[in-house]
Design a protein around this motif. Structure first.
Motif, PDB file in Angstrom:
ATOM      1  N   LEU A  36       0.797  -1.226   0.000  1.00 52.91           N
ATOM      2  CA  LEU A  36       0.000   0.000   0.000  1.00 52.91           C
ATOM      3  C   LEU A  36       0.830   1.276   0.000  1.00 52.91           C
ATOM      4  N   GLY A  37       2.076   1.161   0.396  1.00 56.20           N
ATOM      5  CA  GLY A  37       2.880   2.365   0.583  1.00 56.20           C
ATOM      6  C   GLY A  37       2.553   2.990   1.929  1.00 56.20           C
ATOM      7  N   HIS A  38       2.474   4.294   1.954  1.00 53.73           N
ATOM      8  CA  HIS A  38       2.203   5.049   3.183  1.00 53.73           C
ATOM      9  C   HIS A  38       0.893   5.790   2.993  1.00 53.73           C
ATOM     10  N   GLN A  39      -0.111   5.488   3.817  1.00 55.24           N
ATOM     11  CA  GLN A  39      -1.409   6.141   3.702  1.00 55.24           C
ATOM     12  C   GLN A  39      -1.862   6.657   5.059  1.00 55.24           C
ATOM     13  N   VAL A  40      -2.334   7.886   5.078  1.00 51.11           N
ATOM     14  CA  VAL A  40      -2.898   8.459   6.300  1.00 51.11           C
ATOM     15  C   VAL A  40      -4.400   8.200   6.270  1.00 51.11           C
ATOM     16  N   GLN A  41      -4.892   7.486   7.271  1.00 51.86           N
ATOM     17  CA  GLN A  41      -6.315   7.147   7.359  1.00 51.86           C
ATOM     18  C   GLN A  41      -7.109   8.219   8.096  1.00 51.86           C
ATOM     19  N   ALA A  42      -6.461   8.908   9.027  1.00 52.19           N
ATOM     20  CA  ALA A  42      -7.128   9.962   9.808  1.00 52.19           C
ATOM     21  C   ALA A  42      -6.081  10.975  10.243  1.00 52.19           C
ATOM     22  N   GLU A  43      -6.455  12.252  10.167  1.00 53.05           N
ATOM     23  CA  GLU A  43      -5.532  13.312  10.572  1.00 53.05           C
ATOM     24  C   GLU A  43      -6.073  14.066  11.767  1.00 53.05           C
ATOM     25  N   TRP A  44      -5.489  13.824  12.912  1.00 49.90           N
ATOM     26  CA  TRP A  44      -5.698  14.555  14.146  1.00 49.90           C
ATOM     27  C   TRP A  44      -7.177  14.727  14.510  1.00 49.90           C
ATOM     28  N   LEU A  45      -7.880  13.610  14.503  1.00 51.75           N
ATOM     29  CA  LEU A  45      -9.276  13.574  14.939  1.00 51.75           C
ATOM     30  C   LEU A  45      -9.343  13.313  16.441  1.00 51.75           C
ATOM     31  N   PRO A  46     -10.398  13.778  17.105  1.00 47.86           N
ATOM     32  CA  PRO A  46     -10.572  13.404  18.510  1.00 47.86           C
ATOM     33  C   PRO A  46     -10.659  11.875  18.622  1.00 47.86           C
ATOM     34  N   ILE A  47      -9.948  11.340  19.608  1.00 47.16           N
ATOM     35  CA  ILE A  47      -9.930   9.888  19.799  1.00 47.16           C
ATOM     36  C   ILE A  47     -10.741   9.530  21.044  1.00 47.16           C
ATOM     37  N   TYR A  48     -11.530   8.474  20.906  1.00 53.30           N
ATOM     38  CA  TYR A  48     -12.381   8.017  22.008  1.00 53.30           C
ATOM     39  C   TYR A  48     -11.803   6.812  22.719  1.00 53.30           C
ATOM     40  N   GLY A  49     -10.994   6.024  22.024  1.00 49.22           N
ATOM     41  CA  GLY A  49     -10.427   4.862  22.687  1.00 49.22           C
ATOM     42  C   GLY A  49      -9.729   3.906  21.744  1.00 49.22           C
ATOM     43  N   ILE A  50      -8.947   3.025  22.364  1.00 45.77           N
ATOM     44  CA  ILE A  50      -8.277   1.931  21.675  1.00 45.77           C
ATOM     45  C   ILE A  50      -8.662   0.679  22.443  1.00 45.77           C
ATOM     46  N   THR A  51      -9.314  -0.253  21.781  1.00 45.52           N
ATOM     47  CA  THR A  51      -9.735  -1.473  22.473  1.00 45.52           C
ATOM     48  C   THR A  51      -9.254  -2.706  21.723  1.00 45.52           C
ATOM     49  N   PHE A  52      -9.009  -3.757  22.496  1.00 41.70           N
ATOM     50  CA  PHE A  52      -8.659  -5.044  21.920  1.00 41.70           C
ATOM     51  C   PHE A  52      -9.705  -6.059  22.337  1.00 41.70           C
ATOM     52  N   ASP A  53     -10.258  -6.771  21.358  1.00 43.20           N
ATOM     53  CA  ASP A  53     -11.241  -7.827  21.598  1.00 43.20           C
ATOM     54  C   ASP A  53     -10.550  -9.165  21.342  1.00 43.20           C
ATOM     55  N   PRO A  54     -10.162  -9.887  22.408  1.00 45.62           N
ATOM     56  CA  PRO A  54      -9.439 -11.139  22.197  1.00 45.62           C
ATOM     57  C   PRO A  54     -10.297 -12.217  21.526  1.00 45.62           C
ATOM     58  N   LYS A  55     -11.597 -12.176  21.738  1.00 47.64           N
ATOM     59  CA  LYS A  55     -12.491 -13.174  21.130  1.00 47.64           C
ATOM     60  C   LYS A  55     -12.466 -13.078  19.602  1.00 47.64           C
ATOM     61  N   ASP A  56     -12.555 -11.849  19.085  1.00 47.70           N
ATOM     62  CA  ASP A  56     -12.529 -11.631  17.638  1.00 47.70           C
ATOM     63  C   ASP A  56     -11.127 -11.341  17.102  1.00 47.70           C
ATOM     64  N   ASN A  57     -10.132 -11.279  18.009  1.00 47.72           N
ATOM     65  CA  ASN A  57      -8.747 -10.974  17.631  1.00 47.72           C
ATOM     66  C   ASN A  57      -8.700  -9.699  16.795  1.00 47.72           C
ATOM     67  N   LEU A  58      -9.140  -8.591  17.414  1.00 48.50           N
ATOM     68  CA  LEU A  58      -9.376  -7.345  16.695  1.00 48.50           C
ATOM     69  C   LEU A  58      -9.066  -6.140  17.583  1.00 48.50           C
TER      70      LEU A  58
END
Length: 114
Positions: A36-58
């Motif tokens: 893909l090269g280098h791609q910016v998916q989001a630029e300095w948006l308010p962040i609500y959280g980072i979560t890991f779901d071990p059941k769905d491995n996501l």
């Protein structure tokens, strides 16, 4: 600054703890890979959280107007500085590096009265 690799057993408790401290922060999400090269998916948006779901491995990076999903994570690295967490890098099953950089929102002075 100190970068370290998180063990898989740390992913959920670390993301749960960090998500509570993200209120008021902004994030940039970039994806880096050979295909893909280098791609910016989001630029300095308010962040609500980072979560890991071990059941769905996501991992889910919840931003204002965007849920960035990372399926089948293989490795997680965090960069911690004197002010706390600065970035999270998650490598997925395809070898793509998903980098979430954090910063404080810019504090502007109040508008001048006319």
């Amino acid at each position: 600054m100190r970068s370290r690799k998180l063990e898989r057993s740390e992913w959920k408790p670390y993301s749960d703890r960090v998500s509570k401290a993200l209120v008021g922060k902004r994030a940039e999400v970039e994806v880096v890979s050979l295909d893909l090269g280098h791609q910016v998916q989001a630029e300095w948006l308010p962040i609500y959280g980072i979560t890991f779901d071990p059941k769905d491995n996501l991992f889910e990076i919840a931003l204002e107007g965007l849920d960035h999903l990372i399926r089948a994570p293989q490795e997680v690295y965090v960069l911690e500085g004197p002010e706390g967490l600065e970035s999270v890098e998650i490598v997925d099953a395809d070898g793509r590096r998903q980098i979430v950089r954090l910063k404080e929102p810019l504090a502007l002075p109040p508008p001048e009265k006319a």
